[in-house]
Design a protein around this motif. Structure first.
Motif, short mmCIF file in Angstrom:
data_model
loop_
_atom_site.label_atom_id
_atom_site.label_comp_id
_atom_site.label_asym_id
_atom_site.label_seq_id
_atom_site.Cartn_x
_atom_site.Cartn_y
_atom_site.Cartn_z
N CYS A 190 0.86 -1.18 0.00
CA CYS A 190 0.00 0.00 0.00
C CYS A 190 0.90 1.24 0.00
O CYS A 190 1.85 1.33 0.77
CB CYS A 190 -0.90 -0.01 1.24
N LEU A 192 0.27 4.04 1.09
CA LEU A 192 0.14 4.82 2.32
C LEU A 192 0.74 4.10 3.53
O LEU A 192 1.57 4.66 4.23
CB LEU A 192 -1.34 5.15 2.59
N CYS A 193 0.28 2.88 3.79
CA CYS A 193 0.66 2.22 5.05
C CYS A 193 1.66 1.09 4.85
O CYS A 193 2.08 0.47 5.81
CB CYS A 193 -0.58 1.71 5.77
N CYS A 225 -4.32 -0.34 0.10
CA CYS A 225 -5.06 -1.38 0.81
C CYS A 225 -6.53 -0.98 0.79
O CYS A 225 -6.88 0.15 0.45
CB CYS A 225 -4.53 -1.55 2.23
N HIS A 228 -7.48 2.17 2.76
CA HIS A 228 -7.03 3.44 2.20
C HIS A 228 -7.63 3.73 0.83
O HIS A 228 -7.81 4.88 0.47
CB HIS A 228 -5.49 3.49 2.21
#
Ligand code: ZN
Length: 298
Positions: A190, A192-193, A225, A228
């Motif tokens: 992902c 973002l994470c 993910c 997100h």
């Protein structure tokens, strides 16, 4: 072994595999296949037109190894075009396909969306043979007609139904190809994470697909993910063209458990992970457009 038995067992095995992996299957899984009566049944081989030893005179699968553009593989009439093996219409593999057409024997169609990964579709039928262009015409059909008789798509009008099913194959090729390329560019995490579970990852469009600017190529995508992706689409999260994440003010002020704290609030002012190659990075112009929508929605 009877052809029908091998085909039915192969379809059942594919049902099980796609329930686990989705409808894009790896070369090694398909090439390995499954066991039936102590015999190994392969689904594909190096040959595009493939007949396992347990079957006689008709192939089990047709495979296309080139990945996109998919348009070349479809006729304007919502059918698939499949090239002959070589230029000799009497090559034994072409004769197998012609026999499958005559008997209306169902086949498996495997189309590469990225090298080594195949969208796998069944049943498909050979519906026409054109020696002039050295191609067969292939149509997808729906599975288990008897259990899904309520929808318009499952009408008894076979021609209409098959066009519908084949058009759907084209859309799936487009969508699965986009997902595969985006996830590969983001090394299966992902943006973002950094979650590294492909089964929980999706390819988000920066500008939606229906938009004229929403091309299904990697710079218009982000590997996210499910949390997100959902948050990005619901405008709870914006991404600035400099790749900084901005969380909606009302979310930042909320109080709740760990998913809110770590999953959403914790992303505020972080930088997304992007592919190293310039040609694969998210397009700042598209991000800017999307970010303006995020600001307007706040
Ligand atoms: Zn995430």
């Amino acid at each position: 072994m009877e052809n029908e038995r091998v085909i039915a067992a192969a379809f059942k095995w594919l049902e099980e595999q796609t329930a686990i992996h989705g409808d894009v299957l790896t070369w090694s899984l398909l090439a390995h296949g499954f066991r039936l009566d102590g015999q190994q049944i392969h689904i594909v081989s190096q040959q595009g037109i493939f007949k396992p030893r347990a079957m006689s005179d008709v192939p089990l699968s047709l495979r296309t190894s080139s990945d996109g553009p998919y348009g070349d593989h479809f006729g304007s009439d919502d059918t698939l075009r499949y090239a002959y093996r070589g230029a000799d219409p009497q090559h034994h593999q072409n004769i197998w396909v012609r026999k499958a057409m005559r008997l209306q024997s169902p086949l498996i169609y495997c189309h590469a969306v990225v090298p080594g990964r195949y969208l796998t579709v069944w049943p498909v039928y050979v519906v026409n043979d054109d020696p002039g262009t050295l191609t067969f015409t292939v149509a997808a059909d729906v599975r288990r007609l008897e259990t899904r008789a309520t929808s318009m798509a499952y009408t008894n009008d076979a021609d209409f139904r098959r066009r519908y099913a084949t058009r759907e194959v084209r859309q799936r090729l487009h969508q699965r190809g986009f997902r595969e390329r985006v996830l590969a560019a983001y090394k299966g995490q992902c943006a973002l994470c950094r979650l590294r579970h492909p089964e929980l990852l999706e390819a988000a469009h920066i500008i939606p697909d229906a938009d004229p600017a929403g091309f299904a190529h990697v710079p218009n995508g982000l590997s996210l993910c499910r949390l997100h992706h959902g948050a990005f689409d619901a405008m709870l999260i914006g991404i600035r063209p400099d790749y900084t994440v901005e969380v909606k003010q009302s979310i930042l002020e909320e109080e709740d458990g760990p998913m809110l704290r770590h999953g959403l609030q914790g992303m505020h002012n972080t930088s997304i992970w992007t592919p190293r190659s310039a040609g694969l990075k998210p397009d700042p112009n598209r991000l800017e457009q999307r970010y303006q929508r995020f600001l307007r929605s706040a």
